[in-house]
Enzyme design. Structure first.
Site, PDB file in Angstrom:
ATOM      1  N   LEU A  80      21.163  -3.497   1.440  1.00 40.33           N
ATOM      2  CA  LEU A  80      22.577  -3.858   0.747  1.00 40.33           C
ATOM      3  C   LEU A  80      22.835  -3.047  -0.564  1.00 40.33           C
ATOM      4  O   LEU A  80      23.649  -3.525  -1.148  1.00 40.33           O
ATOM      5  CB  LEU A  80      22.408  -5.453   0.605  1.00 40.33           C
ATOM      6  CG  LEU A  80      22.321  -6.212   1.937  1.00 40.33           C
ATOM      7  CD1 LEU A  80      22.183  -7.800   1.682  1.00 40.33           C
ATOM      8  CD2 LEU A  80      23.425  -5.744   3.003  1.00 40.33           C
ATOM      9  N   CYS A  81      21.989  -2.132  -0.741  1.00 39.96           N
ATOM     10  CA  CYS A  81      22.516  -1.262  -2.186  1.00 39.96           C
ATOM     11  C   CYS A  81      23.711  -0.671  -1.788  1.00 39.96           C
ATOM     12  O   CYS A  81      23.639   0.261  -1.030  1.00 39.96           O
ATOM     13  CB  CYS A  81      20.813  -0.467  -2.343  1.00 39.96           C
ATOM     14  SG  CYS A  81      19.878  -1.403  -3.234  1.00 39.96           S
ATOM     15  N   GLU A 120      17.265   1.510  -7.665  1.00 33.62           N
ATOM     16  CA  GLU A 120      16.780   3.072  -7.734  1.00 33.62           C
ATOM     17  C   GLU A 120      15.505   3.282  -8.632  1.00 33.62           C
ATOM     18  O   GLU A 120      14.684   3.987  -8.179  1.00 33.62           O
ATOM     19  CB  GLU A 120      17.885   3.895  -8.058  1.00 33.62           C
ATOM     20  CG  GLU A 120      19.180   3.849  -7.000  1.00 33.62           C
ATOM     21  CD  GLU A 120      19.871   2.649  -7.133  1.00 33.62           C
ATOM     22  OE1 GLU A 120      20.713   2.558  -6.345  1.00 33.62           O
ATOM     23  OE2 GLU A 120      19.679   1.505  -7.936  1.00 33.62           O
ATOM     24  N   ASP A 134      -1.401   8.618  -1.749  1.00 35.22           N
ATOM     25  CA  ASP A 134      -1.488   9.584  -0.645  1.00 35.22           C
ATOM     26  C   ASP A 134      -2.402  10.962  -1.159  1.00 35.22           C
ATOM     27  O   ASP A 134      -3.217  11.422  -0.493  1.00 35.22           O
ATOM     28  CB  ASP A 134      -0.295   9.903  -0.090  1.00 35.22           C
ATOM     29  CG  ASP A 134      -0.222  10.860   1.049  1.00 35.22           C
ATOM     30  OD1 ASP A 134      -1.130  10.621   1.874  1.00 35.22           O
ATOM     31  OD2 ASP A 134       0.458  12.125   1.067  1.00 35.22           O
TER      32      ASP A 134
END
Length: 174
Positions: A80-81, A120, A134
């Site tokens: 919904l951004c 964001e 990672d």
């Protein structure tokens, strides 16, 4: 027992279904948000992170680019951004003061628009931290990402706040 009033959810219509909020009537303003996370690892792994000698290479350079790319992809990841024209995205890293095995990750995002950029900034910092993880998992399978949060925002109707400023740390209008 007294009934508590809760504000209406802006992303939910009266029938309970989700929708993208209409921001077309909001005023354009310069908006910024800063988010942070912490990657906890072992001291020797943190040293390798900081000097760029991990087996996978310069993790911080890779994580910085990953965070910037993630900020630009936020509306594709968070349903919904609103898609926003981002003016600036920065991702920075520093050892956590007083902790010999933690890396602070901080992202700041800026736009000139009708809605804020907190999501964001959170997406940028989260993906940057995931990329660090990672890159270090081969040398530390027990690394942890924690304390992901918005630190500050500015612009828009709800104004400015910064959790690092004791005077506004209680602000809840994000």
């Amino acid at each position: 027992m007294t009934e508590q009033h809760s504000p209406s959810l802006t992303h939910v219509r009266a029938d309970g279904t989700a929708h993208m909020v209409d921001v077309s009537t909001k005023d354009v303003s310069t908006r910024t948000a800063t988010a942070a996370a912490v990657v906890r690892t072992r001291p020797e792994v943190l040293a390798q992170l900081l000097d760029g000698t991990l087996p996978k290479g310069d993790a911080l350079a890779v994580a910085r680019v990953a965070g910037i790319m993630a900020a630009k992809k936020t509306p594709e990841l968070v349903p919904l951004c609103h898609p926003l024209p981002l003016s600036k995205v920065t991702v920075d890293f520093a050892p956590v003061t007083g902790d010999d095995a933690a890396l602070a990750v901080e992202a700041t995002v800026k736009t000139r628009g009708v809605t804020g950029v907190e999501m964001e900034a959170l997406t940028a910092v989260s993906v940057a931290a995931l990329t660090v993880y990672d890159m270090i998992k081969a040398v530390d399978k027990h690394a942890v990402i924690d304390a992901t949060r918005v630190l500050a925002k500015s612009g828009g109707k709800s104004g400015d706040w910064d959790t690092r400023d004791a005077a506004t740390a209680g602000g809840d209008d994000a």
